[in-house]
Design an enzyme around this catalytic site. Structure first.
Site, PDB file in Angstrom:
ATOM      1  N   THR A 166      -9.102  11.805  15.946  1.00  0.00           N
ATOM      2  CA  THR A 166      -9.803  12.909  15.294  1.00  0.00           C
ATOM      3  C   THR A 166      -9.146  13.257  13.969  1.00  0.00           C
ATOM      4  OG1 THR A 166     -10.405  13.880  17.375  1.00  0.00           O
ATOM      5  CG2 THR A 166     -10.241  15.390  15.519  1.00  0.00           C
ATOM      6  N   ARG A 194     -20.710  15.258  26.739  1.00  0.00           N
ATOM      7  CA  ARG A 194     -19.441  15.995  26.639  1.00  0.00           C
ATOM      8  C   ARG A 194     -19.159  16.392  25.178  1.00  0.00           C
ATOM      9  NH1 ARG A 194     -14.347  15.345  23.692  1.00  0.00           N
ATOM     10  NH2 ARG A 194     -12.693  16.250  24.945  1.00  0.00           N
ATOM     11  N   VAL A 195     -18.782  17.643  25.000  1.00  0.00           N
ATOM     12  CA  VAL A 195     -18.386  18.131  23.680  1.00  0.00           C
ATOM     13  C   VAL A 195     -16.944  18.590  23.769  1.00  0.00           C
ATOM     14  CG1 VAL A 195     -18.802  19.898  21.926  1.00  0.00           C
ATOM     15  CG2 VAL A 195     -20.739  18.796  23.053  1.00  0.00           C
ATOM     16  N   GLY A 196     -16.140  18.182  22.812  1.00  0.00           N
ATOM     17  CA  GLY A 196     -14.731  18.571  22.790  1.00  0.00           C
ATOM     18  C   GLY A 196     -14.509  19.831  21.971  1.00  0.00           C
ATOM     19  N   ASP A 197     -13.262  20.020  21.578  1.00  0.00           N
ATOM     20  CA  ASP A 197     -12.891  21.199  20.796  1.00  0.00           C
ATOM     21  C   ASP A 197     -13.259  21.064  19.321  1.00  0.00           C
ATOM     22  OD1 ASP A 197     -11.043  19.069  20.617  1.00  0.00           O
ATOM     23  OD2 ASP A 197      -9.551  20.417  19.735  1.00  0.00           O
ATOM     24  N   THR A 217      -5.902  18.692  17.399  1.00  0.00           N
ATOM     25  CA  THR A 217      -6.284  17.360  17.859  1.00  0.00           C
ATOM     26  C   THR A 217      -5.668  17.155  19.234  1.00  0.00           C
ATOM     27  OG1 THR A 217      -6.270  14.985  17.354  1.00  0.00           O
ATOM     28  CG2 THR A 217      -4.357  16.247  16.664  1.00  0.00           C
ATOM     29  N   GLY A 218      -6.190  16.185  19.956  1.00  0.00           N
ATOM     30  CA  GLY A 218      -5.693  15.933  21.306  1.00  0.00           C
ATOM     31  C   GLY A 218      -6.742  16.271  22.348  1.00  0.00           C
ATOM     32  N   GLY A 220      -9.234  17.903  24.032  1.00  0.00           N
ATOM     33  CA  GLY A 220     -10.036  19.031  23.583  1.00  0.00           C
ATOM     34  C   GLY A 220     -10.236  20.123  24.614  1.00  0.00           C
TER      35      GLY A 220
HETATM   36  C1  SD4 Z   1     -11.709  15.855  21.519  1.00  0.00           C
HETATM   37  N1  SD4 Z   1      -9.886  16.715  20.207  1.00  0.00           N
HETATM   38  O1  SD4 Z   1     -12.871  15.440  21.481  1.00  0.00           O
HETATM   39  C2  SD4 Z   1     -10.863  15.673  20.293  1.00  0.00           C
HETATM   40  C3  SD4 Z   1     -10.345  14.290  20.290  1.00  0.00           C
HETATM   41  C4  SD4 Z   1      -8.969  14.085  19.844  1.00  0.00           C
HETATM   42  O2  SD4 Z   1      -7.007  13.015  20.365  1.00  0.00           O
HETATM   43  O3  SD4 Z   1      -8.440  14.737  18.986  1.00  0.00           O
HETATM   44  N2  SD4 Z   1      -8.300  13.171  20.511  1.00  0.00           N
HETATM   45  O4  SD4 Z   1     -11.209  16.369  22.523  1.00  0.00           O
END
Ligand code: SD4
Length: 306
Positions: A166, A194-197, A217-218, A220
């Site tokens: 991301t 699915r929707v992330g952060d 990031t990470g 979500g």
């Molecule tokens: C998510 N935060 O969709 C994003 C993806 C991401 O390391 O940053 N992955 O959850």
């Protein structure tokens, strides 16, 4: 505060993205234009985790999440958007031309097409195709820390960043205006829908022009549950430095997750209204790109779990 521009963005892909942003900030341009142009560089690169070259969901379809926020609390966001090359630009168009903040799925695509964005072929990139076939063998959904799928995407694009994820970007321009953007294909092989952060204002990105900006990031889901980016901005409002604010937000996630914290990665970047930056990750391995001149520098983030 008026002064020198600053850009901070997530991961090593941020180096190219920052160069794109600096073309606008360097000559005195607007932070909002810079954070859009910057992450568009990454959206156009073939990578595992941003843009149409990204890994698909478990049904084999690439769905993109993005958002943008300016220096006047205006924001725009798209989620689960398919077949559009620059989701961040659709988010900006939504922010500027409609009374809404967020569009998802078919409606987001319909809006994009109506605004003149090209509908790209539904086809996966060669790397994504390979990674998806590999994933189908086990169909296990187990995000890998730092790079959800570096193991399944060992061969990056020629000359391009191999390791990226991301992209979120925060910038302050010479006039002291703050803006932020975020764009991703989300977790590889996620459930359909699915929707992330990343496209959620307050989770993946938040900008308060009177205080500062933050992005995540990470994993979500773990950023959404504690309103990550907004939390970092509120901590800065209470007087924390960007670095201390990112650290405290990460510590809060670690406390929420308990023993499971070691199984995930989350990281924040922050930029305050004075142009100071910070970053903090849960695990080793997060890097961020920082520009205060036309030469971006990659930094290894500090992290919590030693
Ligand atoms: C998510 N935060 O969709 C994003 C993806 C991401 O390391 O940053 N992955 O959850």
């Amino acid at each position: 505060a008026k002064g020198r521009p600053v850009v901070i963005s997530t991961w090593d892909a941020g180096l190219n993205a920052n160069r794109g942003a600096w073309k606008i900030l360097g000559p005195g341009g607007y932070a909002l234009d810079a954070v859009e142009a910057g992450v568009m560089v990454t959206e156009a690169e073939q990578s595992c985790c941003v843009g149409l070259g990204g890994n698909p969901d478990r049904d084999g379809i690439v769905t993109l999440d993005a958002c943008i926020m300016d220096d006047q609390y205006n924001c725009g966001s798209v989620a689960a958007l398919e077949r559009i090359r620059h989701p961040v630009s659709v988010a900006r168009r939504l922010m500027e031309r409609t009374p809404h903040v967020m569009l998802v799925g078919a409606g987001a695509q319909q809006f994009a097409v109506a605004q003149g964005f090209a509908l790209e072929p539904a086809q996966l990139s060669a790397d994504a195709e390979r990674a998806y076939k590999e994933w189908l063998k086990t169909s296990q959904y187990q995000p890998v820390i730092n790079i959800e799928n570096s193991k399944s995407r060992p061969t990056g694009p020629v000359g391009g960043p191999q390791n990226h994820d991301t992209i979120a970007m925060l910038a302050i321009d010479a006039q002291g205006r703050l803006s932020g953007s975020c764009t991703t294909s989300g977790m590889g092989f996620k459930m359909r829908g699915r929707v992330g952060d990343s496209p959620i204002i307050g989770a993946g990105l938040f900008v308060d022009p009177t205080v500062g900006a933050a992005a995540a990031t990470g994993q979500g889901e773990d950023v959404i549950r504690m309103a990550g980016a907004h939390t970092v901005v509120e901590l800065m409002r209470q007087g924390r430095s960007p670095q201390a604010a990112c650290r405290e937000a990460v510590a809060r996630i670690a406390a929420i997750k308990g023993a499971k914290a070691k199984d995930i990665q989350v990281a924040f970047i922050a930029l305050n209204a004075q142009g100071q930056t910070g970053s903090f990750a849960l695990q080793k391995g997060f890097s961020y790109s920082l520009s205060t001149t036309d030469m971006p520098v990659l930094h290894n983030s500090e992290f919590l779990l030693k």
